[in-house]
Write a protein that holds these residues in place. Sequence first.
Motif: not given
Length: 282
Positions: A10-11, A13, A16, A21, A48-49, A68, A95, A100-102
Motif C-alpha cells: 500500500a505504501r 502505491r 494520490r 480520498g 487502498d484500505y 489493500a 486515511l 486514500f480510497r477507503v
Amino acid sequence: MGGFWQRLGARWRAPRPPGAGFVTLVGAGPGSADLLTLGGLKALEAADYVLHDRLVGAEILALIPAHAVREDVGKLVGQDHQCTQRRIAERLIELAQAGFRVARLKGGDAFIFGRGGEELAVLRAHGVPYAVVPGVTAALGCAAYAGIPLTHRDLAQQVSLVTAHCQGSCDRIDWAALGRARHTVVFYMGVAQLPLIQQRLLAAGRAGDTPVALIERGCTTDQRVILTQLRGLAHAGRTQAVVAPALLVVGEVAALGESLAWLRPPVVLAAASDYRPTRAAA
Ligand code: SAH
C-alpha cells in the motif's frame, strides 16, 4: 501474505492528489460471499484500505485484494462503543484526508443496526466525500437461507426489524404493535434477551403457539435453524445453547421453515405440525 507485505504494497502505491480520498460504506451481507453485491466487490477492488467489523466473514475478507491494507476495527466485547466508534471515525477521516480510497466494510447492511448513519455524519462534518453500497441485511439473508418468507399472502402483511439490544430502552419498543397476529417480527441481537422477548410478546397478546425460528450463524456453512413456538422460546434458546450471531423470527411465517427449508433440515421442537392457524390468522 502477512499484514507487513500488505502494508508495504500500500505504501508503494502512487500517491494520490490531496482531496482524492474517499470512503465507501459497504454492506458485506450476513455471511456467504454470494451475498456481497457487485457494487461491494468493486468498492473492495478499488480500495487502498479496508476497515472491517468483526462480523464480516472470512469468505468476504478473502475477496479483499492483496494490494489493500486490511484493518480489523471490530468492537471488542465489553469495550466502550462510543469510544470505538470515535476511533473508527478518526481513522476513516485520517486515511481519506491523506488521499486514500477507503472501503468501510460492515456486516449485513450498514443502515440496519449498523451505525452507518453515525459514521456518515462524522465524514460529512469533516468534508470527506463518501458513497454507500447497500448490503443484504441479516433478516433477508437468514430468512432466505432458512426457507422462511418474511411476508406471505395468507400469513403476514407486515414485517418489523427490531433490535433486542435494548437494556434500559426496551420500553421504547412498541410491543403492542408487535403483539398482533399476521405480523412478522425479526429481532436482531436477541440471544441474551429471549426470556424478555417471550414475556413481552405474550403480555402484548401474541398467541403462545405463534411459530418462532432461531437462526444461528445464518447464511454460513454452520447455519442452524431451530423452530419452536413463542411459549417455548426461552427454553429453546437455553437447551439448544444458541450462540451469537443469531436472529429471531417471530410470526406465523416461521412455521414454513419446516416445509420450505432447502439448505439443511431445521431442528423442529414445535412448529408447523403443532401450529393450527385460526381463521383470523389464516
Ligand atoms: N448491520 C447488520 C446487523 C448488525 S447487528 C445487518 O444488517 O445484518 C448484529 C446482529 O445481526 C447479530 O446480533 C444478529 O442478530 C444479526 N446477524 C448478523 N449476521 C447474522 C448471521 N449470519 N446469522 C444470524 N444473525 C446474524
